[in-house]
Design a protein around this motif. Structure first.
Motif, short mmCIF file in Angstrom:
data_model
loop_
_atom_site.label_atom_id
_atom_site.label_comp_id
_atom_site.label_asym_id
_atom_site.label_seq_id
_atom_site.Cartn_x
_atom_site.Cartn_y
_atom_site.Cartn_z
N ILE A 91 40.25 31.94 35.63
CA ILE A 91 40.20 31.67 37.07
C ILE A 91 41.60 31.74 37.67
CG2 ILE A 91 39.77 29.87 38.81
CD1 ILE A 91 37.36 29.00 37.11
N ALA A 92 42.56 31.13 36.99
CA ALA A 92 43.95 31.16 37.49
C ALA A 92 44.49 32.57 37.50
CB ALA A 92 44.83 30.24 36.66
N GLU A 93 44.18 33.32 36.45
CA GLU A 93 44.63 34.72 36.37
C GLU A 93 44.04 35.54 37.52
OE1 GLU A 93 44.79 38.36 33.08
OE2 GLU A 93 43.52 36.61 32.74
N ALA A 94 42.74 35.37 37.77
CA ALA A 94 42.09 36.10 38.87
C ALA A 94 42.66 35.69 40.22
CB ALA A 94 40.59 35.84 38.83
N ALA A 95 42.98 34.40 40.37
CA ALA A 95 43.55 33.91 41.63
C ALA A 95 44.88 34.58 41.91
CB ALA A 95 43.72 32.39 41.58
N MET A 96 45.71 34.71 40.88
CA MET A 96 47.00 35.38 41.06
C MET A 96 46.79 36.83 41.47
SD MET A 96 49.40 33.93 37.98
CE MET A 96 49.59 32.16 37.71
N GLU A 134 44.31 38.18 43.00
CA GLU A 134 43.77 38.30 44.36
C GLU A 134 44.81 38.08 45.45
OE1 GLU A 134 40.10 36.90 45.68
OE2 GLU A 134 39.00 37.32 43.82
N VAL A 135 45.91 37.36 45.12
CA VAL A 135 46.97 37.17 46.11
C VAL A 135 48.15 38.09 45.85
CG1 VAL A 135 46.26 34.79 46.56
CG2 VAL A 135 48.08 35.23 44.88
N GLY A 136 47.94 39.11 45.00
CA GLY A 136 48.96 40.14 44.81
C GLY A 136 50.03 39.83 43.78
N ILE A 137 49.72 38.96 42.84
CA ILE A 137 50.68 38.59 41.80
C ILE A 137 50.23 39.15 40.45
CG2 ILE A 137 51.70 36.67 40.50
CD1 ILE A 137 51.31 34.95 43.01
N THR A 138 51.16 39.71 39.70
CA THR A 138 50.87 40.13 38.34
C THR A 138 51.07 38.95 37.40
OG1 THR A 138 51.63 42.39 38.79
CG2 THR A 138 51.49 41.71 36.48
N PRO A 139 49.99 38.47 36.77
CA PRO A 139 50.13 37.30 35.89
C PRO A 139 51.04 37.59 34.69
CG PRO A 139 47.82 37.69 36.44
CD PRO A 139 48.59 38.90 36.89
N ILE A 140 51.86 36.61 34.36
CA ILE A 140 52.71 36.68 33.17
C ILE A 140 52.21 35.58 32.24
CG2 ILE A 140 55.06 36.55 32.27
CD1 ILE A 140 56.05 37.13 35.14
N ILE A 141 51.35 35.97 31.30
CA ILE A 141 50.77 34.99 30.39
C ILE A 141 51.61 34.94 29.13
CG2 ILE A 141 48.72 34.33 29.09
CD1 ILE A 141 47.03 35.76 31.18
N LYS A 142 52.22 33.81 28.87
CA LYS A 142 53.13 33.69 27.73
C LYS A 142 53.19 32.24 27.27
CE LYS A 142 57.32 33.22 30.60
NZ LYS A 142 57.74 31.90 30.12
N PRO A 143 53.62 32.02 26.04
CA PRO A 143 53.75 30.64 25.55
C PRO A 143 54.93 29.93 26.20
CG PRO A 143 54.54 32.17 23.89
CD PRO A 143 53.95 33.01 24.99
N ILE A 144 54.81 28.64 26.40
CA ILE A 144 55.90 27.82 26.92
C ILE A 144 56.83 27.47 25.77
CG2 ILE A 144 56.52 25.71 28.16
CD1 ILE A 144 53.57 25.48 28.99
N ARG A 145 58.10 27.71 25.95
CA ARG A 145 59.07 27.24 24.95
C ARG A 145 59.52 25.85 25.36
NH1 ARG A 145 60.81 30.18 21.05
NH2 ARG A 145 62.89 29.27 20.97
N GLY A 146 58.58 24.94 25.33
CA GLY A 146 58.80 23.57 25.72
C GLY A 146 57.45 22.89 25.80
N GLY A 147 57.34 21.91 26.65
CA GLY A 147 56.07 21.23 26.84
C GLY A 147 55.96 20.72 28.25
N THR A 148 54.76 20.42 28.68
CA THR A 148 54.54 19.87 30.00
C THR A 148 53.59 18.69 29.89
OG1 THR A 148 52.56 21.17 30.50
CG2 THR A 148 54.69 22.20 30.96
#
Length: 413
Positions: A336-341, A343-357
């Protein structure tokens, strides 16, 4: 974007640094200053169920405006800033129509934000940048995320024609010291899933992060007059150096990237009789992560055997886990998040976080929680900056996720 900018500038000027040495929540009283302001503002824009608890955790709701049964989703950000660099007297600079050249942050101290060093700057030529004045951090991590969430909720309130389900938002203290999720009431939040708005550049979408632990290596030496020390003295400082030499020399932050794990020594002190090493362990792969912890004990066991007594003790504390384990079974929330990006003209950058949230801990608390970009760069220091256009795109992504969640559910029906 004027309201977005003014709101962000107000937030970053409020000092909210957290303190890892404190045992209270929030770890600093000054975090309350922004927390209380946020509560007032949430009421003002028309949010409902606005609450703040005794630990400064803020929650609020945007009621559903559809008759369809739509999952309750959430958006989360933290309002503390890093203790690594001063957050007092933040004086942000606004650079309109950035020309792609060096930005002099501080003439007196000759502090320059240069695209020759920070290459990401070049992609923002022509945009509006918010920077520091070279003496503090900015606080885009994560006041940009807070700003974006509130602005997106305000937009949805002002545009009731956009169909959405119930939206929950949450703002936390103390994320920068690893405690942001510790007292987050997942049950009270009541969302099926959520997104943290705490990433960096436009397009980032992350559902993998490090497995993490902290370790303390305690070394006990023996002090003897150096003239008569042969076979008697045990120099704890020298032994600390020996211990570190037995760690993989290329598995450190400055020599790793992507999914490569590391050992990171961040503090060492000692005398002849006592020395202490503090380090962190990070690895995306759980098996490799456990092997790293085992190696710390194996090195200690070897050196203790060499000295025929226990001169080294190892204490390891797990900090957080890779959220991929909890997100993959509900991968539609990433889609859903990927599709949302898109639809608003953003190329998703799906990658692992080198950290944590906060999202990694929340995922294991029962709230699957991928991470989305907030737009900033160079966090935790004087070179931190955020493009205003990136923040606007984050707002658009939040709004679109809310819309797509309702739209996708209607398709399922």
């Amino acid at each position: 974007m004027e309201k977005l900018l003014s709101r962000f500038l107000e937030y970053v000027k409020i000092d909210t640094q957290s303190n890892p040495k404190s045992n209270t929540t929030p770890s600093t009283d000054k975090q309350w200053n922004l927390a209380k302001k946020l509560v007032t503002e949430l009421h003002q824009i028309g949010m409902t169920e606005v609450t703040i608890d005794e630990n400064a955790y803020i929650m609020a709701s945007l009621p559903s405006n559809t008759k369809k049964e739509v999952p309750t989703i959430g958006f989360i950000a933290h309002f503390d800033t890093s203790p690594d660099f001063s957050g007092f007297n933040v004086r942000p600079k606004v650079i309109e129509n950035y020309d792609g050249k060096d930005i002099v942050l501080n003439t007196t101290r000759n502090i320059v934000l240069s695209p020759d060093y920070f290459e990401d700057l070049r992609q923002y030529k022509g945009q509006t940048l918010i920077t520091t004045d070279g003496t503090t951090l900015l606080g885009a991590d994560d006041k940009a995320g807070v700003t974006e969430i509130i602005t997106a909720m305000e937009y949805l309130i002002e545009h009731p024609e956009i169909e959405h389900g119930k939206i929950r938002i949450g703002f936390t203290p103390d994320e920068e010291i690893g405690r942001g999720a510790h007292k987050f009431d997942v049950s009270k939040f009541g969302a099926e899933w959520a997104y943290t708005m705490d990433g960096s550049q436009v397009g980032e979408l992350e559902y993998e992060n490090f497995n993490a632990a902290g370790a303390t290596i305690s070394i006990k030496g023996k002090s003897v007059h150096p003239g008569y020390a042969k076979n008697k003295m045990i120099n704890a400082i020298t032994l600390a150096n020996t211990y570190l030499s037995l760690l993989p020399q290329n598995e450190v932050p400055e020599k790793t990237t992507g999914r490569e794990g590391f050992f990171h020594v961040h503090h060492i002190e000692g005398t002849i009789e006592n020395a202490q090493i503090e380090l962190i362990i990070r690895d995306h792969d759980l098996e490799h992560f456990n092997a790293r912890k085992e190696l710390l004990n194996a090195i200690a066991n070897k050196l203790n055997a060499d000295f025929k007594e226990k001169v080294i003790g190892v204490e390891i504390k797990d900090q957080y886990r890779n959220m991929r384990e909890k997100v993959e079974p509900v991968f539609h929330i990433v889609s859903i998040a990927e599709a949302a990006m898109q639809e608003v003209g953003i190329t998703p950058i799906i990658k692992p976080i080198r950290g944590g949230t906060d999202g990694s801990q929340l995922s294991f608390m029962g709230l699957p929680c991928p991470n989305i970009f907030a737009g900033g760069h160079n966090f935790h220091g004087k070179y931190e900056y955020v493009p205003l256009e990136s923040m606007q795109k984050a707002v658009e992504v939040i709004v679109k996720i809310c819309e797509l969640t309702a739209r996708n559910r209607s398709k399922d029906e």
